[in-house]
Design an enzyme around this catalytic site. Structure first.
Site, PDB file in Angstrom:
ATOM      1  N   ASP A   1      27.888 -16.449 -51.738  1.00 23.22           N
ATOM      2  CA  ASP A   1      27.534 -17.101 -52.991  1.00 23.22           C
ATOM      3  C   ASP A   1      27.763 -16.088 -54.121  1.00 23.22           C
ATOM      4  O   ASP A   1      28.898 -15.875 -54.561  1.00 23.22           O
ATOM      5  CB  ASP A   1      26.058 -17.535 -52.859  1.00 23.22           C
ATOM      6  CG  ASP A   1      25.612 -18.511 -53.922  1.00 23.22           C
ATOM      7  OD1 ASP A   1      25.622 -18.133 -55.099  1.00 23.22           O
ATOM      8  OD2 ASP A   1      25.230 -19.635 -53.583  1.00 23.22           O
TER       9      ASP A   1
ATOM     10  N   GLU B   1      29.240 -14.377 -41.424  1.00 23.53           N
ATOM     11  CA  GLU B   1      28.307 -14.974 -42.386  1.00 23.53           C
ATOM     12  C   GLU B   1      28.468 -16.483 -42.427  1.00 23.53           C
ATOM     13  O   GLU B   1      29.541 -17.012 -42.124  1.00 23.53           O
ATOM     14  CB  GLU B   1      28.565 -14.411 -43.788  1.00 23.53           C
ATOM     15  CG  GLU B   1      27.620 -13.302 -44.187  1.00 23.53           C
ATOM     16  CD  GLU B   1      26.173 -13.760 -44.376  1.00 23.53           C
ATOM     17  OE1 GLU B   1      25.794 -14.836 -43.889  1.00 23.53           O
ATOM     18  OE2 GLU B   1      25.413 -13.013 -45.023  1.00 23.53           O
ATOM     19  N   ASP B   2      27.421 -17.159 -42.841  1.00 21.55           N
ATOM     20  CA  ASP B   2      27.531 -18.606 -43.032  1.00 21.55           C
ATOM     21  C   ASP B   2      28.071 -18.927 -44.423  1.00 21.55           C
ATOM     22  O   ASP B   2      28.868 -19.834 -44.589  1.00 21.55           O
ATOM     23  CB  ASP B   2      26.174 -19.299 -42.809  1.00 21.55           C
ATOM     24  CG  ASP B   2      25.052 -18.669 -43.611  1.00 21.55           C
ATOM     25  OD1 ASP B   2      25.176 -17.483 -43.992  1.00 21.55           O
ATOM     26  OD2 ASP B   2      24.043 -19.348 -43.875  1.00 21.55           O
TER      27      ASP B   2
ATOM     28  N   ARG C   1      18.317 -26.367 -40.758  1.00 20.47           N
ATOM     29  CA  ARG C   1      19.299 -25.514 -40.076  1.00 20.47           C
ATOM     30  C   ARG C   1      19.944 -26.217 -38.888  1.00 20.47           C
ATOM     31  O   ARG C   1      21.049 -25.888 -38.473  1.00 20.47           O
ATOM     32  CB  ARG C   1      18.633 -24.228 -39.560  1.00 20.47           C
ATOM     33  CG  ARG C   1      18.156 -23.268 -40.645  1.00 20.47           C
ATOM     34  CD  ARG C   1      17.855 -21.906 -40.034  1.00 20.47           C
ATOM     35  NE  ARG C   1      17.045 -21.066 -40.887  1.00 20.47           N
ATOM     36  CZ  ARG C   1      17.519 -20.267 -41.848  1.00 20.47           C
ATOM     37  NH1 ARG C   1      18.816 -20.207 -42.073  1.00 20.47           N
ATOM     38  NH2 ARG C   1      16.705 -19.531 -42.572  1.00 20.47           N
TER      39      ARG C   1
HETATM   40  C1  PRP Z   1      22.364 -16.506 -47.386  1.00 24.00           C
HETATM   41  C2  PRP Z   1      23.642 -16.249 -46.622  1.00 24.00           C
HETATM   42  C3  PRP Z   1      24.068 -14.898 -47.091  1.00 24.00           C
HETATM   43  C4  PRP Z   1      23.560 -14.856 -48.504  1.00 24.00           C
HETATM   44  C5  PRP Z   1      24.700 -15.132 -49.430  1.00 24.00           C
HETATM   45  O1  PRP Z   1      21.304 -15.943 -46.687  1.00 24.00           O
HETATM   46  O2  PRP Z   1      23.461 -16.272 -45.240  1.00 24.00           O
HETATM   47  O3  PRP Z   1      23.467 -13.865 -46.335  1.00 24.00           O
HETATM   48  O4  PRP Z   1      22.553 -15.869 -48.633  1.00 24.00           O
HETATM   49  O5  PRP Z   1      24.290 -15.135 -50.760  1.00 24.00           O
HETATM   50  P1  PRP Z   1      24.826 -14.111 -51.836  1.00 24.00           P
HETATM   51  O6  PRP Z   1      26.324 -14.085 -51.716  1.00 24.00           O
HETATM   52  O7  PRP Z   1      24.358 -14.736 -53.132  1.00 24.00           O
HETATM   53  O8  PRP Z   1      24.210 -12.793 -51.588  1.00 24.00           O
HETATM   54  P2  PRP Z   1      19.768 -16.244 -46.989  1.00 24.00           P
HETATM   55  O9  PRP Z   1      19.226 -15.149 -47.851  1.00 24.00           O
HETATM   56  O10 PRP Z   1      19.651 -17.665 -47.477  1.00 24.00           O
HETATM   57  O11 PRP Z   1      19.070 -16.073 -45.589  1.00 24.00           O
HETATM   58  P3  PRP Z   1      19.200 -16.927 -44.227  1.00 24.00           P
HETATM   59  O12 PRP Z   1      20.635 -16.730 -43.737  1.00 24.00           O
HETATM   60  O13 PRP Z   1      18.193 -16.316 -43.318  1.00 24.00           O
HETATM   61  O14 PRP Z   1      18.913 -18.374 -44.538  1.00 24.00           O
END
Ligand code: PRP
Length: 175
Positions: A103, A99-100, A165
């Site tokens: 949150d 994961e990136d 990105r």
């Molecule tokens: C981001 C990130 C995680 C998630 C984390 O994805 O890559 O998957 O949010 O947030 P959380 O802990 O509050 O669930 P995003 O939905 O922004 O999609 P993307 O990676 O395609 O930008």
């Protein structure tokens, strides 16, 4: 907001150094057999590409999965859904979710429960960024690149409304 102000939080060199250290840890922790790295689209694609290339092992399998919880908003809705499932069977394999950022924890709490049902030999999480103070749902994370404060970050794969990105550094985006 795509014209918002950017401030570098973690410069590219520091990211690369940390990615190399994570790679060494992962190589040491999985001495045998293939490791299935599951990139959660889209944000983790750059981190996965760099992390996979610092591993010394040859037995790395690269898989992709799409999960959505944010839409166009800045905060998680808590409504997690699979937008693209794996096309491989992970039963009996060592699996690393890549994961990136973590949150609220909604995404990974949901995803780890979903993938655990598929009976992998092991299932761990590697995340580049973690915002622990934002956590709503518990997530066990084995490998973390950086813990960061509660600021909205973009770059190195992370977006705001699909922009930013491609930045090499991780930056704070402000109004
Ligand atoms: C981001 C990130 C995680 C998630 C984390 O994805 O890559 O998957 O949010 O947030 P959380 O802990 O509050 O669930 P995003 O939905 O922004 O999609 P993307 O990676 O395609 O930008």
């Amino acid at each position: 907001m795509s014209a918002g102000a950017l401030r570098v939080l973690i410069p590219s060199e520091q990211i690369q150094q940390r990615v190399r250290a994570l790679g060494e840890q992962i190589d040491a922790d999985y001495p045998e057999g293939p490791v299935y790295m599951i990139s959660i689209l889209k944000g983790s694609f750059i981190f996965l590409a760099d992390l996979a290339r610092v591993l010394k092992r040859h037995s790395v399998r690269i898989e992709f999965m799409g999960i959505s919880s944010y839409g166009q908003e800045k905060t998680s809705s808590g409504q997690v859904k699979v937008t693209r499932d794996l096309d491989t069977n992970i039963e009996g394999h060592d699996v690393l979710i890549v994961e990136d950022i973590i949150d609220s924890g909604f995404t990974l709490n949901y995803l780890t429960r979903l993938l655990a049902q598929r009976k992998p030999k092991s299932l761990e999480i590697v995340t580049l960024l973690d915002k622990p103070e934002r956590r709503v749902q518990p997530v066990h994370v084995k490998y973390t690149g950086f813990q960061i404060p509660d600021e909205f970050v973009v770059g190195y794969g992370l977006d705001y409304a699909e922009d930013y990105r491609n930045l090499k550094d991780i930056c704070v985006l402000s109004e």
